[in-house]
Structures are given as structure tokens and as C-alpha cells.
Design an enzyme around this catalytic site. Structure first.
Site, PDB file in Angstrom:
ATOM      1  N   TYR A 174      84.151  -5.588  25.791  1.00  0.00           N
ATOM      2  CA  TYR A 174      85.459  -5.150  26.248  1.00  0.00           C
ATOM      3  C   TYR A 174      86.551  -5.812  25.398  1.00  0.00           C
ATOM      4  O   TYR A 174      86.355  -6.904  24.851  1.00  0.00           O
ATOM      5  CB  TYR A 174      85.703  -5.579  27.691  1.00  0.00           C
ATOM      6  CG  TYR A 174      85.059  -4.732  28.759  1.00  0.00           C
ATOM      7  CD1 TYR A 174      85.336  -3.372  28.864  1.00  0.00           C
ATOM      8  CD2 TYR A 174      84.216  -5.299  29.717  1.00  0.00           C
ATOM      9  CE1 TYR A 174      84.789  -2.607  29.876  1.00  0.00           C
ATOM     10  CE2 TYR A 174      83.663  -4.547  30.733  1.00  0.00           C
ATOM     11  CZ  TYR A 174      83.954  -3.191  30.805  1.00  0.00           C
ATOM     12  OH  TYR A 174      83.416  -2.434  31.809  1.00  0.00           O
TER      13      TYR A 174
ATOM     14  N   GLU B 160      85.606  -7.606  36.123  1.00  0.00           N
ATOM     15  CA  GLU B 160      85.812  -8.800  36.944  1.00  0.00           C
ATOM     16  C   GLU B 160      86.786  -9.756  36.254  1.00  0.00           C
ATOM     17  O   GLU B 160      86.673 -10.978  36.359  1.00  0.00           O
ATOM     18  CB  GLU B 160      84.480  -9.498  37.252  1.00  0.00           C
ATOM     19  CG  GLU B 160      83.616  -8.775  38.247  1.00  0.00           C
ATOM     20  CD  GLU B 160      82.936  -7.543  37.647  1.00  0.00           C
ATOM     21  OE1 GLU B 160      83.236  -6.414  38.100  1.00  0.00           O
ATOM     22  OE2 GLU B 160      82.126  -7.694  36.728  1.00  0.00           O
TER      23      GLU B 160
ATOM     24  N   ASN C  73      87.924   3.284  31.691  1.00  0.00           N
ATOM     25  CA  ASN C  73      86.696   2.715  32.244  1.00  0.00           C
ATOM     26  C   ASN C  73      86.524   3.149  33.695  1.00  0.00           C
ATOM     27  O   ASN C  73      87.388   2.872  34.531  1.00  0.00           O
ATOM     28  CB  ASN C  73      86.735   1.181  32.190  1.00  0.00           C
ATOM     29  CG  ASN C  73      85.430   0.561  32.658  1.00  0.00           C
ATOM     30  OD1 ASN C  73      84.399   0.742  32.021  1.00  0.00           O
ATOM     31  ND2 ASN C  73      85.461  -0.141  33.766  1.00  0.00           N
ATOM     32  N   GLU C  74      85.438   3.861  33.966  1.00  0.00           N
ATOM     33  CA  GLU C  74      85.111   4.299  35.329  1.00  0.00           C
ATOM     34  C   GLU C  74      86.320   4.922  36.023  1.00  0.00           C
ATOM     35  O   GLU C  74      86.622   4.612  37.185  1.00  0.00           O
ATOM     36  CB  GLU C  74      84.558   3.114  36.135  1.00  0.00           C
ATOM     37  CG  GLU C  74      83.189   2.681  35.647  1.00  0.00           C
ATOM     38  CD  GLU C  74      82.588   1.567  36.490  1.00  0.00           C
ATOM     39  OE1 GLU C  74      83.349   0.727  36.992  1.00  0.00           O
ATOM     40  OE2 GLU C  74      81.364   1.546  36.648  1.00  0.00           O
TER      41      GLU C  74
ATOM     42  N   GLU D 192      75.998   0.944  31.527  1.00  0.00           N
ATOM     43  CA  GLU D 192      75.962  -0.335  32.239  1.00  0.00           C
ATOM     44  C   GLU D 192      74.710  -0.384  33.091  1.00  0.00           C
ATOM     45  O   GLU D 192      74.709   0.050  34.242  1.00  0.00           O
ATOM     46  CB  GLU D 192      77.205  -0.521  33.130  1.00  0.00           C
ATOM     47  CG  GLU D 192      78.493  -0.784  32.403  1.00  0.00           C
ATOM     48  CD  GLU D 192      79.637  -1.135  33.354  1.00  0.00           C
ATOM     49  OE1 GLU D 192      79.363  -1.383  34.553  1.00  0.00           O
ATOM     50  OE2 GLU D 192      80.780  -1.152  32.901  1.00  0.00           O
TER      51      GLU D 192
ATOM     52  N   TYR E 215      76.311 -14.233  35.950  1.00  0.00           N
ATOM     53  CA  TYR E 215      75.852 -12.870  36.222  1.00  0.00           C
ATOM     54  C   TYR E 215      74.333 -12.769  36.363  1.00  0.00           C
ATOM     55  O   TYR E 215      73.791 -11.676  36.422  1.00  0.00           O
ATOM     56  CB  TYR E 215      76.336 -11.924  35.114  1.00  0.00           C
ATOM     57  CG  TYR E 215      76.622 -10.517  35.593  1.00  0.00           C
ATOM     58  CD1 TYR E 215      77.846 -10.195  36.157  1.00  0.00           C
ATOM     59  CD2 TYR E 215      75.679  -9.509  35.484  1.00  0.00           C
ATOM     60  CE1 TYR E 215      78.119  -8.905  36.590  1.00  0.00           C
ATOM     61  CE2 TYR E 215      75.929  -8.223  35.922  1.00  0.00           C
ATOM     62  CZ  TYR E 215      77.155  -7.922  36.475  1.00  0.00           C
ATOM     63  OH  TYR E 215      77.419  -6.651  36.913  1.00  0.00           O
TER      64      TYR E 215
END
Length: 664
Positions: free
Chosen positions: A83, A129, A187-188, A268, A333
Site C-alpha cells: 500500500y 488498519e 480499495n474495497e 487478499e 497479523y
């Protein structure tokens, strides 16, 4: 003579011209495209499939970029995905950061040098996030702005940003000799409530303008018809995301409804999951990830493992979700590479799966970095926040009848102190209340230097306080991280509504935006000696101490080879706060809530040539008092603890985030 010289010059120049023409032909042969007839990518005219992993350069110090990228390559990945957080590069309007840890061009070039292709996700919104999903908080200075839409104010800011970042990326496209093979737009977007196709058309037009017509542009959405219909746009190749437990066949059939032909892509594939303060550390079993990865690859699909290397939310960069729940400093993560870049069991399990479908590089895998336990470091109180206001806010306060938000006083991160006086005598406990859940996100309350308690977003909205009429009422308000996903990303911070005392609205505020970074970096010499302010009063409450800075030093012996090494800092007896080492903002600690108990300390911020300085801003309760001869201490250990048992119970969410994309 001129004719002869001209012919000689032409003969000398001819090989150079031929060389240039050859170079041009070689450059023109570099292509990356979609082969719709056979449902695949073509790279330089040959069938190609990527097996990629996500790594965010903004969460890994530049010092370790090569180490992490090389480990990813040795796992068998042929691409990485990253990103570009807008707010990381433009923290203030028109003020850009593209050097050192912000040098995205160097990061991409380094991946190229290591033989890795790059999938670029430049937003402008990224989620991740990350604070406000990567959008800069200063956008909110225009109170009517509609984010992620065709609102003219928003588009003007986006246009300016794209005009900065995309020209930097164009030379790095695969067609131009670089490693970037595909570029995601937004994004999404199918998960966002605005659903403005004109906004997506605007982005498509600008991406094409700056990057050209040859680059493959794509979108990513959860593998549900609804999301792809809302988030897709003709001219952008639609891909899906999902994790373990998903029906892979059904997920790719959903993609096929949007893209009847072309490569199958999971942009993803979740190797783990995100954390929140006060909730258990998220884990996903290695065998489950491996099994699903095998099935994805057996489908012939392209895949990006999110995350392959998680990293750290240093400083104030963590995001939050709704109902408000902030994410911790660690972005481990449960990824194949740990927060500190260590090789995990999951790393080797996934490497074996990848080996079944493609060759993996031969040779040694870079080992996990050594860790060192430097032991305990004693800290002494430097100053309370109240006593250091002249250093933390040298320009003085902003005066206002009613409270102003962080944005209204141009404070984007960290802390603001709000001060007024009690208009009435509160000799018995008197309710101080935040109307409409108006504290964003935590307020540390004191009266005349006596701690009273905490007001917390979605938690404690009323606090009983005591004090005499005319006493100073202080609320140190902490921005815990902006919402990064969903309809509430326009997340205002500070006192966003009035406070009442015994039902009467408080007025006459002095508002201090605190520049903690400048104070820690360059003003330590102005702090003077250790603080004795409020000694007799600051600890009248056994539950709280005044927010205060603590400082200590430790030396690393220069005679031991290979020191300094990575380490982890833990906070025995401390409650909640912020920590800096040698001026580097490591992030937030909150062992009282968990699950994260230690913070990662990369070795490049440590030194053997001088004492290392640790500064802690404890907000709630320090493990020692002014009258206690025993000093406070932090401890450097060689093992992380990010999954401690959680005893804090927060209200349960009405829903949970789905593995079929980001759905709350």
C-alpha cells in the site's frame, strides 16, 4: 571539410544509434497484460502467474527492508504487494515526505533488484488498519467534505495527490523497465456506503492519465456479488479477497460474474488477522492457511498472501474499527514473518506448498535476527504534562467559549489538553459528563493537579469529580487512532461536543495542542531538572497518577561484537502510554488492557556510542510515586509477548468481520 567531418561523425554515431534502437526494442518487448482468451496473465508474451505477499514499507524500518524482502523471495514468492498511505507522505497539506523510511521509490527499486515484481495499491484510500485508512486527517478541515466520493473538495485534494505520487510510479512500471506489474484503484469500494461511480470514473481517468494505457488496473472487493457490483467499473479488472474457511469455488465464481474471462485472482488471502486492544490476539492455524493456499493454486489462480510480513504501527499510525476499537502497536497479523521479521512455522509450511507449484530459490534463507535482553532500566519522573505545557505548547493555548476538535486547532495526532475552571463548588462528588459520547477517544481528568479519573469513548461518559469553585479543570485528551474502515472514517478527535458539570455546560476553554514530538526530539535541554510539581496532591487518588513524562538511560557495551541487537521493551506495573527511544516514537503501550505486552525495538535506533535515552509518557498510573524511593522501571527482553491473556471485557460487537472481505 565540413562534409568529411560530417560523414565521420555520422559513422561514429551510427553504433550509438543502433544501440539506442536496440534498447528501445528491448524496452518495447517488456509487456504485462491480461490474456482474456486463456484466462491468464502474459509477461513478455509468456504465460505468467504471480504468488505474492503483502508487506507495508510504512510498517517496516528502511533498515530492514532488504532483509524482509529477501526472506519473502526465498519463500518462493515472485511478487510483493504494498500500500501507499497518503497521510504517511503528506502529513500536512503540500508538505511531502519521500526520504528515509518514507522513500517508497527506493523500496520498489530494492524489490526490483532482488528480482521481485510489485503489485501497487496507491489508494487514495487503503484501509490497511492504518489511521483513517491512509487518508490525511487535514481533509476534515473542510467540515462538509464527503470522503471517497465525487465531492469537489475531496476530488481536488485527490487530484493534487495523484499528481505527486503517480508520476513517481510511472518509471517503475514493468513496461518502463521497473517491477510494477499491476496497480489497484481505490480499495474495497464495494463495501463503502457512498457508492459513487462518478468517483471511480474520476480515479480511472486520472490513473490512465498519469500511468498510461498499458498498465493493468484492478479493483479488490469481498467475494460477494453485492460488493463487486458496487465496487467495480468497466476498465478496471475486478478481483476478490477471502481467507481460510471460504468456499474457494464459490468465491471465484463470484469473480467470474464480474470478469467472465481473465485470470482468477485473490488479492487478499488472509494468513492471519488484525488485533484490537482488549481482545485476544488473532491467530490462524498454519495448516489451515496452507490447505487453502494449495487449493487456490490448484485452481490455477493468482494469489497475494495478506499479510506475509505485518510489521509495526509505530508512533500514532494505528487505525480503529467501529464500534470504536483501536488497534495496537503491533501489526504482527500472525503472518509467516513475525513483527520482528522472524521466520515462523507458517513460513516454512507455506514455502512447501509453493514448492509444489513453482521452483523456489536455492540457497540459505536469511535467519531470524538475534535478540538481546538489555535488562531493566530505571526511570525517574521528568515532568507532568501540566507542568511542561510551556515546552509542549510554546505558542500558548487557543481560547474558545466551547471546546474545539483536534482538527480545528490543526492537531492531527497525539494529545490536546483542554482547560477551564469549575464554575461551582464541588465539595461532594459532582457529575462531569460528556454528552453524545463526545470524548474521542480518552480523556485523563484532573482538578487542581489531583487526578479524578478517565472518560472514554463508548465507555465511561460520566465521571464524579471534586473541587472548589474556580479550581482548574484539565482534560488531557488522547487520539487513539482514527477509524480506518466503514462509514465513520471521518473520525473527529478531541472534545467533539460540550461537557457538562452537574448538567450545566462548561465554557471558557483554553486549548493546548501538544507537540510531543518536537519536545522529545529537540527540547529536552529545556525541561530542566526532575519535577516536583504537585507532589503532595498528585497521588491523593490511589487509582491514578497525573499524566507525566519519565526518563532513563542505559548503555550498550561497545566491546561486544554484533551489538546492538533487536530487543523488546515491556512495562511491568505501568498502565498505558507512549514510549520513545533516542527520539524514535515506538508507539503505544497498554499492558493493563492487552493483548500486546511488549513493543518491538529495532536495533538501528539503538547506539553503543552514547547512553540510550528512554522517555515514557504514562497517562494513567505509574508504578511508583514521588514519595516512593524505588524508581519506576521498564525492561528490555529478548522475546515478544503480543498474545497475553485478556481480562478486559468490552461491549460485544453486533457483528464480526467476515472472511469474505472486510465486513463489520
Amino acid at each position: 571539410m565540413p562534409g568529411v567531418l560530417g560523414r565521420i561523425f555520422s559513422l561514429l554515431l551510427a553504433p550509438l544509434l543502433l544501440c539506442s534502437a536496440s534498447d528501445l526494442r528491448n524496452a518495447s518487448q517488456k509487456t504485462f497484460e491480461i490474456d482474456y482468451s486463456r484466462d491468464r496473465f502474459l509477461k513478455d508474451g509468456q504465460p505468467f502467474r504471480y504468488i505474492s505477499g503483502s508487506i507495508h514499507y510504512s510498517r517496516v524500518p528502511r533498515f530492514y527492508w532488504k532483509d524482509r524482502l529477501l526472506k519473502m523471495k526465498m519463500a518462493g514468492l515472485n511478487a510483493i504487494q504494498t500500500y501507499v498511505p497518503w497521510n504517511f507522505h503528506e502529513p500536512q497539506p503540500g508538505k511531502y515526505q519521500f526520504t528515509e523510511d518514507h522513500d517508497v521509490e527506493y523500496f520498489i527499486q530494492l524489490a526490483h533488484e532482488l528480482g521481485l515484481l510489485v503489485i501497487l495499491r496507491p489508494g487514495p484510500y487503503i484501509c490497511a488498519e492504518w489511521d483513517m485508512g491512509g487518508l490525511p486527517a487535514w481533509l476534515l478541515e473542510k467540515e462538509s467534505i464527503v470522503l471517497r466520493s465525487s465531492d469537489p473538495d475531496y476530488l481536488a485534494a485527490v487530484e493534487k495527490w495523484l499528481g505527486v505520487i503517480l508520476p513517481k510510479m510511472k518509471p517503475l512500471l514493468y513496461q518502463n523497465g521497473g517491477p510494477i506489474i499491476t496497480v489497484q484503484v481505490e480499495n474495497e469500494y464495494g463495501s463503502y456506503t457512498t457508492c459513487d461511480p462518478n468517483y471511480m470514473r474520476f480515479l480511472l481517468k486520472r490513473f490512465r492519465y498519469y500511468l498510461g494505457d498499458d498498465v493493468v488496473l484492478f479493483t479488490t472487493d469481498g467475494a460477494q456479488d453485492y460488493f463487486l457490483q458496487r465496487g467495480g467499473l468497466q476498465g478496471l479488472y475486478a478481483t476478490v479477497d477471502f481467507g481460510t474457511g471460504a468456499n474457494i469455488t464459490a468465491a471465484f465464481l463470484t469473480q467470474r460474474k464480474s470478469e467472465p474471462k481473465g485470470p482468477l485472482i485473490n488479492s487478499e488471502f488472509y494468513t492471519g488477522w488484525l488485533d484490537h486492544w482488549g481482545e485476544p490476539h488473532s491467530t490462524v492455524k498454519a495448516e489451515d492457511v496452507a490447505s487453502t493456499l494449495y487449493d487456490i493454486l490448484a485452481h490455477g489462480a493468482n494469489v497475494n498472501l495478506y499479510m506475509f510480513m505485518g510489521g509495526t504501527n509505530f508512533a500514532y499510525w494505528n487505525g480503529a474499527n467501529t464500534p470504536y476499537a483501536a488497534q495496537p502497536t503491533s501489526y504482527d497479523y500472525d503472518a509467516p514473518l513475525s513483527e520482528a521479521g522472524d521466520l515462523t512455522e507458517k513460513y516454512f509450511v507455506l514455502r512447501k506448498v509453493i514448492q509444489k507449484f513453482k521452483e523456489v530459490p536455492e540457497g540459505p534463507i536469511p535467519p531470524s535476527t538475534p535478540k538481546f535482553a538489555y535488562g531493566k532500566v530505571a526511570l525517574k519522573k521528568l515532568k507532568t504534562v501540566e507542568a511542561a505545557l510551556d515546552i509542549l505548547c510554546p505558542a500558548g493555548p487557543v481560547k474558545s467559549i466551547y471546546p474545539l476538535t483536534f482538527i480545528q486547532v490543526k492537531q492531527y495526532f497525539g494529545f490536546v489538553l483542554y482547560r477551564t475552571t469549575l464554575p461551582q463548588d464541588c465539595s461532594s462528588p459532582t457529575p462531569l459528563s460528556s454528552s453524545r459520547n463526545g470524548v474521542h477517544d480518552r480523556a485523563y481528568v484532573s482538578v487542581d493537579g489531583v487526578p479524578q479519573g478517565i472518560l472514554e469513548r463508548n465507555g465511561v461518559n460520566t465521571l464524579n469529580i471534586m473541587g472548589k469553585a474556580g479550581a482548574t479543570l484539565d482534560l488531557l485528551v488522547e487520539n487513539m487512532g482514527r477509524v480506518n474502515y466503514g462509514r465513520f472514517i471521518n473520525d473527529s478527535k478531541g472534545l467533539i461536543s460540550n461537557l457538562t458539570l452537574n448538567s450545566s455546560i462548561l465554557t471558557g476553554w483554553a486549548i493546548f495542542p501538544l507537540d510531543t514530538e518536537d519536545a522529545v526530539h529537540s527540547r529536552l535541554g529545556d525541561w530542566g531538572g526532575l519535577d516536583g510539581s504537585f507532589d503532595g496532591k498528585a497521588h491523593s487518588s490511589s487509582n491514578y497518577t497525573l499524566p507525566a513524562f519519565y526518563v532513563g538511560n542505559f548503555s550498550i557495551f561497545s566491546g561486544i561484537p554484533d551489538l546492538p541487537q533487536d530487543t523488546f521493551i515491556q512495562f511491568p506495573g505501568w498502565t498505558k502510554g507512549q514510549v520513545w527511544i533516542n527520539g524514535f516514537n515506538l508507539g503505544r503501550y497498554w499492558p493493563a488492557r492487552g493483548p500486546q505486552m511488549t513493543l518491538f525495538v529495532p536495533r538501528h535506533i539503538l547506539t553503543t556510542s552514547a547512553p540510550n535515552t528512554v522517555i515514557v509518557l504514562e497517562l494513567e498510573h505509574a508504578p511508583c510515586s514521588d514519595n516512593d524511593p524505588k524508581p519506576c522501571a521498564v525492561e528490555f527482553v529478548d522475546r515478544p509477548v503480543i498474545s497475553a491473556a485478556v481480562t478486559y471485557n468490552r461491549p460485544s460487537k453486533p457483528g464480526s468481520r467476515s472472511w469474505l472481505g472486510h465486513v463489520w
